[in-house]
Design a protein around this motif. Structure first.
Motif, PDB file in Angstrom:
ATOM      1  N   LYS A 108     -14.267  -8.299  27.225  1.00  0.00           N
ATOM      2  CA  LYS A 108     -15.194  -8.886  28.187  1.00  0.00           C
ATOM      3  C   LYS A 108     -15.399 -10.393  27.981  1.00  0.00           C
ATOM      4  N   SER A 109     -14.424 -11.041  27.341  1.00  0.00           N
ATOM      5  CA  SER A 109     -14.517 -12.498  27.198  1.00  0.00           C
ATOM      6  C   SER A 109     -13.972 -13.211  28.423  1.00  0.00           C
ATOM      7  N   GLY A 110     -13.372 -12.457  29.368  1.00  0.00           N
ATOM      8  CA  GLY A 110     -12.825 -13.070  30.574  1.00  0.00           C
ATOM      9  C   GLY A 110     -11.366 -13.470  30.452  1.00  0.00           C
ATOM     10  N   THR A 123      -9.240 -12.660  33.678  1.00  0.00           N
ATOM     11  CA  THR A 123      -9.627 -13.558  34.766  1.00  0.00           C
ATOM     12  C   THR A 123      -8.983 -14.926  34.563  1.00  0.00           C
ATOM     13  N   THR A 163      -9.105  -6.914  35.912  1.00  0.00           N
ATOM     14  CA  THR A 163     -10.174  -7.530  35.129  1.00  0.00           C
ATOM     15  C   THR A 163     -11.249  -6.539  34.707  1.00  0.00           C
ATOM     16  N   THR A 194     -16.670 -16.648  23.840  1.00  0.00           N
ATOM     17  CA  THR A 194     -17.875 -16.866  24.632  1.00  0.00           C
ATOM     18  C   THR A 194     -18.855 -17.635  23.750  1.00  0.00           C
ATOM     19  N   ASN A 200     -15.561 -19.669  27.427  1.00  0.00           N
ATOM     20  CA  ASN A 200     -15.663 -19.130  28.783  1.00  0.00           C
ATOM     21  C   ASN A 200     -17.094 -18.717  29.128  1.00  0.00           C
ATOM     22  N   LYS A 201     -17.309 -18.512  30.422  1.00  0.00           N
ATOM     23  CA  LYS A 201     -18.590 -18.050  30.968  1.00  0.00           C
ATOM     24  C   LYS A 201     -19.732 -19.009  30.634  1.00  0.00           C
ATOM     25  N   SER A 255     -14.087 -19.039  34.076  1.00  0.00           N
ATOM     26  CA  SER A 255     -12.817 -18.481  34.556  1.00  0.00           C
ATOM     27  C   SER A 255     -12.969 -17.791  35.903  1.00  0.00           C
ATOM     28  N   LEU A 256     -14.153 -17.235  36.209  1.00  0.00           N
ATOM     29  CA  LEU A 256     -14.355 -16.567  37.495  1.00  0.00           C
ATOM     30  C   LEU A 256     -14.199 -17.563  38.639  1.00  0.00           C
ATOM     31  N   GLU A 293     -10.503 -18.563  38.868  1.00  0.00           N
ATOM     32  CA  GLU A 293      -9.696 -17.518  39.494  1.00  0.00           C
ATOM     33  C   GLU A 293      -9.885 -17.525  41.012  1.00  0.00           C
TER      34      GLU A 293
END
Length: 500
Positions: free
Chosen positions: A56-58, A61, A74, A180, A213-214, A257-258, A261
């Motif tokens: 779940k670190s992305g 994505t 994802t 993260t 990320n995030k 990253s979201l 993407e």
């Protein structure tokens, strides 16, 4: 002409190692020669970059953003527990590789992604061939989340990252490591495990970059010096993470990253832009309330349907929606394309891509050649006579002036891994000289006039030569001679007009 000869090598260093490998095949055992053939295949392939990190670190994505296509699943499922290799092909296709070596071709799902469920037993990994141009330079390897799910998932990643257990030449040559907000002990362990991924070469500033990320989830009020700004808070956190992960990585760069993407893969559409315009038309108080949480955003009564808002939330999250609405406030006539650029800029992905180009693409020749030499050495670790012949041939290659980059990468790896210990200021200097692509950056004198750069390069060349001869241990002297040579070459380039 063989299939390998018809393919592009990364540069002159790879060409020299390929020639060495071909020549040595006649002087080693059949088993070692077979391994050398695999080394040759890898030398002719694009640089292999593994994207690794916790569950779940992305990661996936970010993989989609890198490729420019939403193809990697994802959501946690069967495919996210498997190693997936994304490589260039003239026709889009998926090959599922079974543990017994058999391959089965599967279609992409209706949305153009790898199916979430394969419906097959005994799957080893997935090979995805895509026509996306970026894969001409990089093979992107999406790895299972670490410290997560089950022991088998971690074992598959460790198998990918362990060329000795599979073959002496398997695994990635470089890594993009996704973290993260908190770096943990197992993040350090995972980066250390890339010793195996890079053919027994330590992960370091030559072949490893990290992405924080995030960062839209960062609470800026919790970060001193951020002045309440999310992106400033992210930059501060990234700098702290870089210190924690140093010298395992060249840099830590903040990214969302979201947003990357959605902007890079065509997920953001004109219909999304229309919905954002309707949201921007709401009064400021209503918008502020809606953007306080995901639940409020999707459940609040307004003329934008809840389903449309849910899709916006999935594509952009609250931060991206807020940035887009603010951009429309400032310039109501923004087109869908202009809004996409706003979101792309807000993602921080441009800096990540530029750093990957500077660290990986620009150095692919050296990274791949160094990894190949390490693999050749590992393959010839058996019979003493064979081992000596290979060692002597490698030393002859490294003695050539054009092979200095390999010596520098080796020195950088020795220092960054702690195998050779230097005073902190000297360690910092070696890392700077070996990790930075431009000449002023290598000297730590960005923006200075050329004459000053030349004088400094010559002075440091003399210092490192003296250190190698007087006061250094044998291991330190080995590094010092390489750094002396690096400074001398920088001085030569500056004199020849290599920097304007």
């Amino acid at each position: 002409m063989t299939a390998l000869q018809g393919q592009q090598l990364a540069g002159p260093l790879c060409a020299a190692v390929a020639h060495l490998c071909a020549a040595l095949q006649q002087q080693v055992s059949p088993a070692t020669a077979a391994g050398f053939q695999e080394v040759l295949r890898r030398l002719h392939a694009p640089l292999q970059v593994a994207v690794a990190g916790r569950i779940k670190s992305g990661k996936s994505t970010l993989v989609n953003a890198l490729i420019g296509r939403r193809v990697a699943p994802t959501d946690v499922g069967e495919c996210t527990r498997l190693v997936t290799r994304y490589q260039y092909g003239t026709v889009d296709r998926i090959e599922v590789v079974l543990q017994d070596g058999r391959r089965q071709v599967l279609p992409f799902d209706a949305s153009g992604m790898i199916p979430a469920s394969l419906g097959l037993d005994g799957v080893s990994h997935i090979e995805a061939y895509l026509t996306n141009a970026v894969l001409r330079d990089f093979t992107v390897i999406d790895t299972p989340g670490l410290g997560s799910l089950d022991a088998a998932s971690v074992a598959r990643t460790e198998e990918l990252l362990d060329p000795v257990s599979r073959s002496a030449v398997a695994g990635a040559e470089a890594v993009l490591y996704v973290v993260t907000q908190g770096v943990r002990a197992d993040d350090h362990q995972t980066l250390a495990a890339f010793t195996a991924a890079t053919a027994s070469r330590e992960a370091g500033p030559v072949n490893a970059v990290a992405a924080l990320n995030k960062v839209d989830a960062v609470a800026p009020e919790s970060v001193a010096g951020s002045d309440g700004d999310v992106w400033r808070a992210a930059e501060i956190l990234a700098a702290k993470q870089a210190e924690l992960l140093k010298p395992r990585v060249a840099d830590v760069l903040p990214v969302i990253s979201l947003l990357a993407e959605s902007a890079e893969t065509g997920e953001f559409t004109s219909a999304d832009a229309d919905a954002l315009r309707r949201l921007a038309a709401l009064d400021a108080d209503t918008r502020s309330m809606m953007l306080m949480s995901g639940d409020l955003f999707t459940s609040w009564e307004c003329d934008v349907p809840a389903g449309v808002r849910s899709r916006l939330l999935e594509k952009l999250d609250l931060y991206g929606i807020g940035r887009a609405v603010a951009a429309l406030d400032a310039e109501p006539g923004l087109t869908a394309g202009a809004l996409r650029r706003v979101l792309f800029d807000a993602s921080g992905f441009a800096a990540v891509r530029a750093r990957l180009d500077a660290v990986f693409r620009a150095r692919a020749d050296g990274i791949k050649a160094a990894a190949a030499l390490a693999s050749i050495t590992s393959l010839a670790a058996g019979e003493p006579g064979e081992r000596q012949r290979v060692h002597d041939a490698i030393e002859v290659l490294l003695a050539r002036p054009e092979a200095h980059q390999l010596r520098l990468l080796e020195a950088l790896t020795l220092v960054s891994s702690g195998a050779v210990t230097l005073a902190p200021d000297l360690t910092e200097e070696v890392l700077r000289v070996g990790s930075t692509p431009d000449l002023p950056g290598q000297l730590g004198l960005a923006g200075r006039p050329v004459g000053q750069l030349q004088a400094h390069a010559l002075e440091r060349a003399g210092w490192w030569r003296s250190f190698a001869s007087f006061g250094a241990t044998p291991a330190q002297a080995r590094v010092a001679h390489v750094v002396h040579r690096a400074y001398f070459l920088i001085w030569q380039q500056l004199r020849a007009g290599g920097h304007r």
